[in-house]
Design a protein around this motif. Structure first.
Motif, PDB file in Angstrom:
ATOM      1  N   PRO A  53     110.839 100.847 -48.161  1.00 10.64           N
ATOM      2  CA  PRO A  53     109.808 100.408 -47.233  1.00 10.64           C
ATOM      3  C   PRO A  53     108.849 101.547 -46.878  1.00 10.64           C
ATOM      4  CG  PRO A  53     111.853 100.788 -46.074  1.00 10.64           C
ATOM      5  CD  PRO A  53     112.167 100.919 -47.529  1.00 10.64           C
ATOM      6  N   ASP A  54     107.564 101.178 -46.721  1.00  2.00           N
ATOM      7  CA  ASP A  54     106.573 102.150 -46.273  1.00  2.00           C
ATOM      8  C   ASP A  54     106.634 102.266 -44.764  1.00  2.00           C
ATOM      9  OD1 ASP A  54     105.678 102.194 -48.904  1.00  2.00           O
ATOM     10  OD2 ASP A  54     104.496 100.396 -48.534  1.00  2.00           O
ATOM     11  N   TYR A  55     106.998 101.191 -44.111  1.00  4.71           N
ATOM     12  CA  TYR A  55     107.173 101.208 -42.668  1.00  4.71           C
ATOM     13  C   TYR A  55     108.249 100.186 -42.349  1.00  4.71           C
ATOM     14  CZ  TYR A  55     104.010  97.186 -43.000  1.00  4.71           C
ATOM     15  OH  TYR A  55     103.449  96.008 -43.348  1.00  4.71           O
ATOM     16  N   PRO A  56     108.941 100.319 -41.224  1.00  2.00           N
ATOM     17  CA  PRO A  56     110.131  99.515 -40.980  1.00  2.00           C
ATOM     18  C   PRO A  56     109.819  98.080 -40.583  1.00  2.00           C
ATOM     19  CG  PRO A  56     109.729 100.986 -39.147  1.00  2.00           C
ATOM     20  CD  PRO A  56     108.719 101.323 -40.156  1.00  2.00           C
ATOM     21  N   SER A  57     109.575  97.234 -41.555  1.00  2.00           N
ATOM     22  CA  SER A  57     109.335  95.828 -41.283  1.00  2.00           C
ATOM     23  C   SER A  57     109.698  95.018 -42.522  1.00  2.00           C
ATOM     24  CB  SER A  57     107.864  95.603 -40.943  1.00  2.00           C
ATOM     25  OG  SER A  57     107.577  94.231 -40.998  1.00  2.00           O
ATOM     26  N   ILE A  58     110.356  93.881 -42.315  1.00  2.00           N
ATOM     27  CA  ILE A  58     110.700  93.025 -43.457  1.00  2.00           C
ATOM     28  C   ILE A  58     109.431  92.581 -44.166  1.00  2.00           C
ATOM     29  CG2 ILE A  58     111.758  90.822 -44.105  1.00  2.00           C
ATOM     30  CD1 ILE A  58     113.765  91.195 -41.915  1.00  2.00           C
ATOM     31  N   TYR A  59     108.347  92.446 -43.387  1.00  2.00           N
ATOM     32  CA  TYR A  59     107.058  92.057 -43.964  1.00  2.00           C
ATOM     33  C   TYR A  59     106.716  92.949 -45.153  1.00  2.00           C
ATOM     34  CZ  TYR A  59     102.094  90.845 -44.149  1.00  2.00           C
ATOM     35  OH  TYR A  59     100.859  90.425 -44.557  1.00  2.00           O
ATOM     36  N   ASN A  60     106.994  94.239 -45.021  1.00  2.00           N
ATOM     37  CA  ASN A  60     106.650  95.183 -46.067  1.00  2.00           C
ATOM     38  C   ASN A  60     107.481  94.994 -47.339  1.00  2.00           C
ATOM     39  OD1 ASN A  60     107.223  98.449 -47.006  1.00  2.00           O
ATOM     40  ND2 ASN A  60     105.152  97.636 -46.957  1.00  2.00           N
ATOM     41  N   TYR A  61     108.649  94.350 -47.207  1.00  2.00           N
ATOM     42  CA  TYR A  61     109.465  94.073 -48.402  1.00  2.00           C
ATOM     43  C   TYR A  61     108.979  92.803 -49.105  1.00  2.00           C
ATOM     44  CZ  TYR A  61     113.274  97.269 -47.001  1.00  2.00           C
ATOM     45  OH  TYR A  61     114.034  98.347 -46.682  1.00  2.00           O
ATOM     46  N   LEU A  62     108.228  91.947 -48.363  1.00  2.00           N
ATOM     47  CA  LEU A  62     107.898  90.631 -48.899  1.00  2.00           C
ATOM     48  C   LEU A  62     106.443  90.504 -49.348  1.00  2.00           C
ATOM     49  CD1 LEU A  62     109.820  88.409 -46.311  1.00  2.00           C
ATOM     50  CD2 LEU A  62     110.633  89.289 -48.495  1.00  2.00           C
ATOM     51  N   ALA A  63     105.511  90.693 -48.416  1.00  2.00           N
ATOM     52  CA  ALA A  63     104.109  90.415 -48.719  1.00  2.00           C
ATOM     53  C   ALA A  63     103.546  91.201 -49.909  1.00  2.00           C
ATOM     54  CB  ALA A  63     103.255  90.617 -47.478  1.00  2.00           C
ATOM     55  N   PRO A  64     103.734  92.537 -49.964  1.00  2.00           N
ATOM     56  CA  PRO A  64     103.127  93.259 -51.078  1.00  2.00           C
ATOM     57  C   PRO A  64     103.810  92.979 -52.416  1.00  2.00           C
ATOM     58  CG  PRO A  64     103.847  94.763 -49.336  1.00  2.00           C
ATOM     59  CD  PRO A  64     104.439  93.436 -49.048  1.00  2.00           C
ATOM     60  N   VAL A  65     105.011  92.391 -52.382  1.00  2.00           N
ATOM     61  CA  VAL A  65     105.783  92.264 -53.615  1.00  2.00           C
ATOM     62  C   VAL A  65     105.777  90.832 -54.160  1.00  2.00           C
ATOM     63  CG1 VAL A  65     107.978  92.833 -54.709  1.00  2.00           C
ATOM     64  CG2 VAL A  65     107.270  94.053 -52.662  1.00  2.00           C
ATOM     65  N   TYR A  66     105.783  89.841 -53.263  1.00  2.00           N
ATOM     66  CA  TYR A  66     105.868  88.453 -53.737  1.00  2.00           C
ATOM     67  C   TYR A  66     104.671  87.599 -53.334  1.00  2.00           C
ATOM     68  CZ  TYR A  66     110.616  90.233 -53.989  1.00  2.00           C
ATOM     69  OH  TYR A  66     111.693  91.015 -54.232  1.00  2.00           O
ATOM     70  N   GLY A  67     103.742  88.125 -52.526  1.00  2.00           N
ATOM     71  CA  GLY A  67     102.549  87.374 -52.150  1.00  2.00           C
ATOM     72  C   GLY A  67     101.681  87.110 -53.378  1.00  2.00           C
ATOM     73  N   THR A  68     101.008  85.979 -53.388  1.00  2.00           N
ATOM     74  CA  THR A  68     100.157  85.648 -54.542  1.00  2.00           C
ATOM     75  C   THR A  68      99.087  86.730 -54.720  1.00  2.00           C
ATOM     76  OG1 THR A  68     100.510  83.316 -54.127  1.00  2.00           O
ATOM     77  CG2 THR A  68      98.627  83.895 -55.511  1.00  2.00           C
ATOM     78  N   GLY A  69      99.054  87.305 -55.913  1.00  2.00           N
ATOM     79  CA  GLY A  69      98.047  88.319 -56.217  1.00  2.00           C
ATOM     80  C   GLY A  69      98.239  89.640 -55.498  1.00  2.00           C
ATOM     81  N   ALA A  70      99.361  89.839 -54.835  1.00  2.00           N
ATOM     82  CA  ALA A  70      99.575  91.079 -54.087  1.00  2.00           C
ATOM     83  C   ALA A  70      99.729  92.267 -55.031  1.00  2.00           C
ATOM     84  CB  ALA A  70     100.802  90.951 -53.198  1.00  2.00           C
ATOM     85  N   GLY A  71      99.466  93.455 -54.479  1.00  2.00           N
ATOM     86  CA  GLY A  71      99.391  94.667 -55.292  1.00  2.00           C
ATOM     87  C   GLY A  71     100.623  94.980 -56.110  1.00  2.00           C
ATOM     88  N   SER A  72     101.805  94.771 -55.569  1.00  2.00           N
ATOM     89  CA  SER A  72     103.015  95.120 -56.314  1.00  2.00           C
ATOM     90  C   SER A  72     103.753  93.891 -56.817  1.00  2.00           C
ATOM     91  CB  SER A  72     103.936  95.957 -55.432  1.00  2.00           C
ATOM     92  OG  SER A  72     103.298  97.156 -55.075  1.00  2.00           O
TER      93      SER A  72
END
Lengths: 542, 308
Positions: free
Chosen positions: A446-465
């Motif tokens: 994680p870049d910062y302590p939030s579950i959001y950071n494990y989900l949005a950048p990795v599985y969001g449509t078109g997300a960076g990672s």
């Protein structure tokens, strides 16, 4: 590189600000024999970039930068945030945030102003400066998806007065302040910039900073040897150093570092080498640390892989694969208990972690059901291919990839094997070019302590990672709702709901969390690890 | 003789051109994308990537990259590493420790190997000879890192006689253990070469003549046996200096020595052309000069050899 070859989970692993605890304000109580002027030596590696927050994305430099600088917020060991340089960070719509600063000084006595932040971030985002950490500015208005801005001034940032500025985001995000402890959001003094507006080389060698520590004068960075830090007497935050300084000693090989801990030449080693994993907990020469960590490991099956698309057939196959893996056995036999079988898509260290997400049975071992699901998928369409998992051969992954492949072979009766890429960047090239047509190893710290950071950048449509090109509207909606949710419990529930969608679709197969396996020399006290798998450096004493 | 030296030195130019070309081609052919690697698993803006690639000439065709490297190298400008430091700084920082280490290893293997080899050769079949043969066999058979770790554990951790690792602030005394480990395998070779050579020379005509003239054993061995026996040993040692420097990577990582081996290893992993090629170029130079030195030593050891 943290990149300390075998520890790197993501190649360039990520850094974030070190944490603080309230206990630290209480001063040094309870330490009978320790002295507060002892310098503590810790392991590190030669920074690959200047010691400038926006240009350092690997841990060799990142760990040092976290101790040198202080951001708007700081992280506590458990991952919660407290204001550090910020006096308040407020927003009415979660979109435009107003930041007010405390009185704060850099180590040379110059003031930390709104300008110190705005200039530093604008510099980091401006495309011409080609900063490696630019990605972290992507939520701010005026940047593109990679976090770069076309103009030297970042339009989402406005200075109101000397101690106030506003941040405008592209979309509402209730959790936004939690990001601000990450190193990309640290301030820079005016002295950092040369006459051409670029951060000078001299500054990168020997920066003037506002954090718990400062450089030990000219030449404190002895290249390829060590970096010496001393407490910054101007620092008045909650991470007040309890030791007399930190020396990051550089190692290219963890075995050598471990030997130094055994001999008492190194105080703290944050990652025990593979060769010592079976023995370090009973080694009389060291004090072992072994506890759950925040690194999530998985392998991603790209949506484009034949037989594994987003249709019914693909879902069945993905679930079959997940059910056919005996995670307990692998973490036990291959990793000697230094990994913990995954229960979700984040980490047990995150606030809001839930180990009973709907559908998480898919992460248990059930070969019967696996076979059954695979047969169902075969009824839709026969699978003749071979299941391969790509990994970088320089990261110590072969053992578990082989084990997983064998389990798939035995439990599903399919052809399965690993595919080794010699180095990390060779694997990444195939992944980013989308030329990879097999499953591949992925991990997230994680870049910062939030579950959001494990989900949005990795599985969001078109997300960076989102390397597997996963896309599910329902997941996107839930995660967007979570981002805007004011109430903490509601947010945590939405994270769980979003993960329940992932449990159905399995864009990546969660495998395990990497535990912290560390060692300190005899006589070192207060060795406490935080949510980033790093020791709380400022608390170490001996 | 000077004409010969000059000719040999001129020969190094095509050798270096060829070596840099081959190494450049090899690193160029290495798959992967070093710049993308810098960004880890984060997405990179194409514009940013192109900008960084242009900075390191990675956007240019292979031959142009190589020629630009050569152009810079002539003025001792070897370019920058991907971390932004001049390669010449990296190299000049890493070389002294590696050279010291290699020379110490060379000295250790030379002294121990020649002395033990001579004694063994003179008393062929004796207890000392047999012991040495078995010892050297074991040393050659066991991989060097085993000795490294074992000796480090015994002397560094258990007994605490020496620092287990060297680190950046190295000194000659700290390098003794690593140098011993590094020189160990070559010591076994030197011992065996010397032993065989001495044994052979003992039964030559000129040694029998010397003995017949009534010279003492000591004089015979020193002037007539040893000097002639050293030719193959010197050949080996000369090439070995290069091998010790290039092969120090294992020893360097066990003892945490920031030398050339580590530098090259990390640069190869990152696909960092300028650093890899610079290090290799200097290695080639060391090899070439060492073999020249060996050739000149032949003439001193054996007067029958002359260079015109």
């Amino acid at each position: 590189m943290r990149l300390s070859r075998r520890t790197r989970l993501a190649g360039v692993a990520l850094v974030a600000a070190a944490s603080l605890t309230l206990a630290a304000c209480g001063g040094d109580s309870g330490d009978d024999s320790s002295s507060s002027d002892q310098v503590i030596t810790v392991d590190g590696s030669e920074p690959q970039n200047p010691l400038v927050p926006s240009s350092t994305n690997e841990t060799g430099g990142g760990n040092v930068i976290d101790e040198l600088y202080a951001g708007l917020v700081a992280y506590k060991a458990d991952g919660s945030t407290v204001n550090e340089v910020a006096d308040s960070i407020e927003s009415e719509d979660n979109k435009t945030w107003t930041v007010k600063l405390k009185d704060w000084e850099f180590s040379d006595g110059s003031k930390v102003t709104a300008d110190s932040f705005v200039k530093a971030w604008s510099y980091g985002a401006f495309i011409d400066n080609a900063q490696l950490n630019a990605y972290f500015y992507y939520p701010i208005a005026g940047t593109n998806d990679e976090g770069n801005s076309e103009t030297p001034e970042l339009s989402g940032l406005k200075v109101v007065d000397e101690k106030t500025f506003t941040i405008t985001l592209k979309q509402a995000e209730a959790d936004f302040p939690a990001r601000l402890g990450y190193s990309a959001f640290f301030p820079l003094p005016d002295a950092a910039f040369g006459s051409d507006g670029k951060v000078t080389k001299e500054f990168g060698e020997n920066p003037i900073t506002n954090g718990p520590y400062k450089m030990d004068g000219e030449g404190a960075w002895e290249h390829d040897t060590q970096i010496r830090l001393v407490p910054n007497e101007k620092y008045d935050g909650e991470r007040k150093p309890e030791n007399g300084g930190l020396t990051f000693k550089f190692y290219t090989d963890l075995d050598a570092a471990y030997t130094d801990v055994q001999a008492g030449n190194l105080d703290v080693l944050k990652t025990v080498p593979d060769s010592a994993l079976t023995t370090f907990e009973s080694d009389e020469n060291v004090q072992p640390v072994s506890e759950p960590g925040s690194v999530f490991q998985s392998f991603t099956i790209p949506q484009s892989m034949p037989g594994f698309g987003s249709d019914e057939e693909g879902k069945l196959r993905r679930q079959a694969i997940s059910l056919a893996i005996n995670r307990e056995e692998i973490t036990d036999k291959i990793f000697n208990g230094t990994r913990t079988p995954a229960k979700d898509f984040s980490s047990p260290l995150m606030p809001g972690f839930n180990e009973d997400i709907e559908g998480s049975e898919v992460l248990s071992f059930d070969p019967e059901k696996a076979k059954q699901l695979w047969a169902q998928a075969d009824e839709i369409k026969k699978f003749n291919g071979k299941f391969q998992i790509g990994y970088n051969g320089d990261g110590g992954h072969q053992a578990w990839v082989d084990a997983v492949s064998n389990q798939l072979k035995n439990n599903l009766g399919i052809q399965a094997s690993g595919k080794s890429y010699p180095t990390f960047d060779e694997l990444r090239k195939d992944v980013t070019d989308r030329t990879i047509k097999i499953a591949f190893r992925t991990g997230w710290q994680p870049d910062y302590p939030s579950i959001y950071n494990y989900l949005a950048p990795v599985y969001g449509t078109g997300a960076g990672s989102n390397d597997g090109d996963y896309s599910n509207k329902q997941f996107d909606d839930l995660i967007n709702q979570a981002a805007g949710a004011q109430d903490e419990d509601e947010r945590y529930k939405l994270y769980s709901d979003a993960q329940a969608v992932l449990m159905q679709d399995l864009p990546a197969i969660p495998t395990w969390y990497t535990n912290i396996a560390a060692a300190s020399a005899k006589g070192v006290n207060n060795v406490e690890f935080n949510w980033q798998n790093l020791p709380e450096y400022h608390k170490l004493t001996k | 003789m000077w004409w010969y030296v000059g000719k040999r030195l001129l020969q190094t130019i095509p050798v270096i051109l060829g070596a840099t070309f081959i190494i450049y081609a090899l690193v160029f052919l290495r798959p992967g994308d070093p710049i993308a690697g810098l960004f880890g698993e984060k997405p990179v803006n194409e514009g940013v990537k192109e900008q960084i690639e242009a900075q390191y000439n990675l956007d240019k065709p292979f031959l142009v990259q190589w020629l630009l490297f050569l152009k810079g190298a002539v003025t001792l400008d070897f370019g920058n590493s991907y971390t932004g430091r001049p390669v010449i700084d990296l190299v000049s920082q890493a070389f002294p420790v590696t050279i010291t280490l290699a020379l110490m290893a060379l000295a250790i293997e030379m002294v121990l190997g020649i002395v033990a080899g001579t004694i063994a050769g003179l008393r062929r079949g004796g207890l000392f000879d047999s012991t040495m043969l078995v010892t050297s066999l074991i040393v050659i058979a066991v991989p060097i890192f085993v000795f490294g770790f074992v000796l480090q554990l015994i002397f560094g951790v258990k007994l605490g006689w020496v620092d287990p690792t060297v680190g950046g602030d190295w000194s000659v005394s700290k390098l003794i253990l690593p140098a011993f480990v590094l020189g160990l395998v070559s010591f076994a070779y030197v011992l065996r070469l010397t032993r065989t050579s001495v044994a052979e020379n003992l039964s030559t005509d000129h040694v029998r003549t010397a003995r017949a003239k009534g010279l003492t054993q000591r004089q015979v061995v020193k002037n007539h046996v040893l000097r002639n026996s050293l030719i193959p040993v010197v050949t080996f040692l000369g090439v070995d200096l290069g091998a010790l420097m290039a092969g120090a990577v294992v020893t360097e990582s066990i003892f945490n020595i920031p030398g050339v081996g580590n530098l090259a290893y990390n640069a190869i992993k990152r696909g960092e052309n300028p650093t890899v090629v610079s290090v290799v170029t200097i290695m080639v130079l060391v090899y070439v000069l060492a073999s020249l030195l060996v050739d000149l030593l032949y003439a001193w050891l054996d007067p029958r050899i002359r260079y015109a």
